[in-house]
Motif scaffolding. Structure first.
Motif, PDB file in Angstrom:
ATOM      1  N   GLY A  41      47.814  41.876  28.983  1.00  0.00           N
ATOM      2  CA  GLY A  41      46.453  41.521  28.593  1.00  0.00           C
ATOM      3  C   GLY A  41      45.508  41.465  29.776  1.00  0.00           C
ATOM      4  O   GLY A  41      44.322  41.804  29.663  1.00  0.00           O
ATOM      5  N   LEU A  42      46.027  41.047  30.934  1.00  0.00           N
ATOM      6  CA  LEU A  42      45.184  41.019  32.136  1.00  0.00           C
ATOM      7  C   LEU A  42      44.943  42.439  32.623  1.00  0.00           C
ATOM      8  O   LEU A  42      43.815  42.806  32.974  1.00  0.00           O
ATOM      9  CB  LEU A  42      45.845  40.174  33.227  1.00  0.00           C
ATOM     10  N   GLY A  45      42.356  43.995  30.552  1.00  0.00           N
ATOM     11  CA  GLY A  45      41.057  43.360  30.730  1.00  0.00           C
ATOM     12  C   GLY A  45      40.379  43.702  32.041  1.00  0.00           C
ATOM     13  O   GLY A  45      39.195  43.408  32.234  1.00  0.00           O
ATOM     14  N   VAL A  57      39.036  36.899  31.988  1.00  0.00           N
ATOM     15  CA  VAL A  57      39.880  37.628  31.043  1.00  0.00           C
ATOM     16  C   VAL A  57      40.724  36.621  30.265  1.00  0.00           C
ATOM     17  O   VAL A  57      41.521  35.886  30.843  1.00  0.00           O
ATOM     18  CB  VAL A  57      40.794  38.645  31.774  1.00  0.00           C
ATOM     19  N   GLU A  58      40.497  36.588  28.952  1.00  0.00           N
ATOM     20  CA  GLU A  58      41.276  35.708  28.065  1.00  0.00           C
ATOM     21  C   GLU A  58      42.450  36.507  27.524  1.00  0.00           C
ATOM     22  O   GLU A  58      42.262  37.586  26.965  1.00  0.00           O
ATOM     23  CB  GLU A  58      40.409  35.250  26.874  1.00  0.00           C
ATOM     24  N   VAL A  59      43.638  35.973  27.707  1.00  0.00           N
ATOM     25  CA  VAL A  59      44.843  36.705  27.306  1.00  0.00           C
ATOM     26  C   VAL A  59      45.643  35.863  26.306  1.00  0.00           C
ATOM     27  O   VAL A  59      46.123  34.779  26.654  1.00  0.00           O
ATOM     28  CB  VAL A  59      45.723  37.036  28.532  1.00  0.00           C
ATOM     29  N   LEU A  63      50.212  38.812  24.696  1.00  0.00           N
ATOM     30  CA  LEU A  63      49.890  39.803  25.729  1.00  0.00           C
ATOM     31  C   LEU A  63      50.034  39.198  27.132  1.00  0.00           C
ATOM     32  O   LEU A  63      49.602  39.774  28.122  1.00  0.00           O
ATOM     33  CB  LEU A  63      48.471  40.349  25.535  1.00  0.00           C
ATOM     34  N   ALA A  64      50.643  38.016  27.182  1.00  0.00           N
ATOM     35  CA  ALA A  64      50.914  37.375  28.477  1.00  0.00           C
ATOM     36  C   ALA A  64      52.434  37.272  28.631  1.00  0.00           C
ATOM     37  O   ALA A  64      53.096  38.270  28.851  1.00  0.00           O
ATOM     38  CB  ALA A  64      50.221  36.017  28.543  1.00  0.00           C
ATOM     39  N   THR A 129      43.846  32.066  30.690  1.00  0.00           N
ATOM     40  CA  THR A 129      42.520  32.512  31.114  1.00  0.00           C
ATOM     41  C   THR A 129      42.578  32.832  32.604  1.00  0.00           C
ATOM     42  O   THR A 129      42.973  31.979  33.407  1.00  0.00           O
ATOM     43  CB  THR A 129      41.456  31.427  30.867  1.00  0.00           C
TER      44      THR A 129
END
Ligand code: ZN
Length: 162
Positions: A41-42, A45, A57-59, A63-64, A129
């Motif tokens: 996710g990062l 982003g 970037v909110e993950v 996705l983390a 985050t």
């Protein structure tokens, strides 16, 4: 010369990671974009970010570090550990899996005869985050692309063992 984050760019980032409003860690990392060096996710982003750009970037957890798995929590007989070993909640140690891999597990709870251990990553099931600032970008070398990770600044750092 890379001017924005994309595939096969070595990115140097300053970041602060928070989860549930609490700061988890901060620091600087170098990674090779597009090779799964950082949580998915990062990585997604950061696509297209330029030098000095700041992003939040909110993950989501999936996705983390993934969702927590109840089956990753196991009860282990206390006598599987050395008798003189101090065992306390929060301790981390390496355990061997049946197929011979070694993985970190965390002690959740200690009873007289049983130790409850958790092989979930401590951040599994947690939305993250990332406050990031792009410090520098450069094109990866062909060797870095072949290895799937960045090497040291002098290009000769093979201390990671290959
Ligand atoms: Zn390498």
């Amino acid at each position: 010369m890379a001017t924005a984050i994309g595939a096969n760019v070595v990115v140097s980032l300053r970041y602060t990671l928070t989860a549930n409003g609490d700061k988890v860690e901060d620091g600087t990392i170098d990674y090779l974009h597009g090779h799964g060096n950082i949580v998915p996710g990062l990585e997604a982003g950061l696509e297209g970010a330029a030098v000095n750009e700041e992003r939040v970037v909110e993950v989501p957890a999936d996705l983390a570090y993934g969702e927590r798995m109840e089956e990753a929590i196991q009860q282990v007989p206390r006598n599987m550990f050395p008798a003189d070993m101090e065992i306390a909640p929060g301790m981390r140690f390496m355990a061997a899996t049946p197929d011979g891999h070694r993985m970190p597990v965390y002690v959740l709870h200690v009873d007289t005869d049983i130790v409850v251990v958790d092989a979930n990553h401590p951040l599994a099931g947690v939305a993250l985050t990332f406050d990031v600032k792009v410090v520098s970008l450069r094109d990866a070398t062909s060797e870095e692309i072949a290895h799937g990770h960045p090497h040291g600044a002098d290009g000769h750092d093979h201390s990671h063992g290959h």
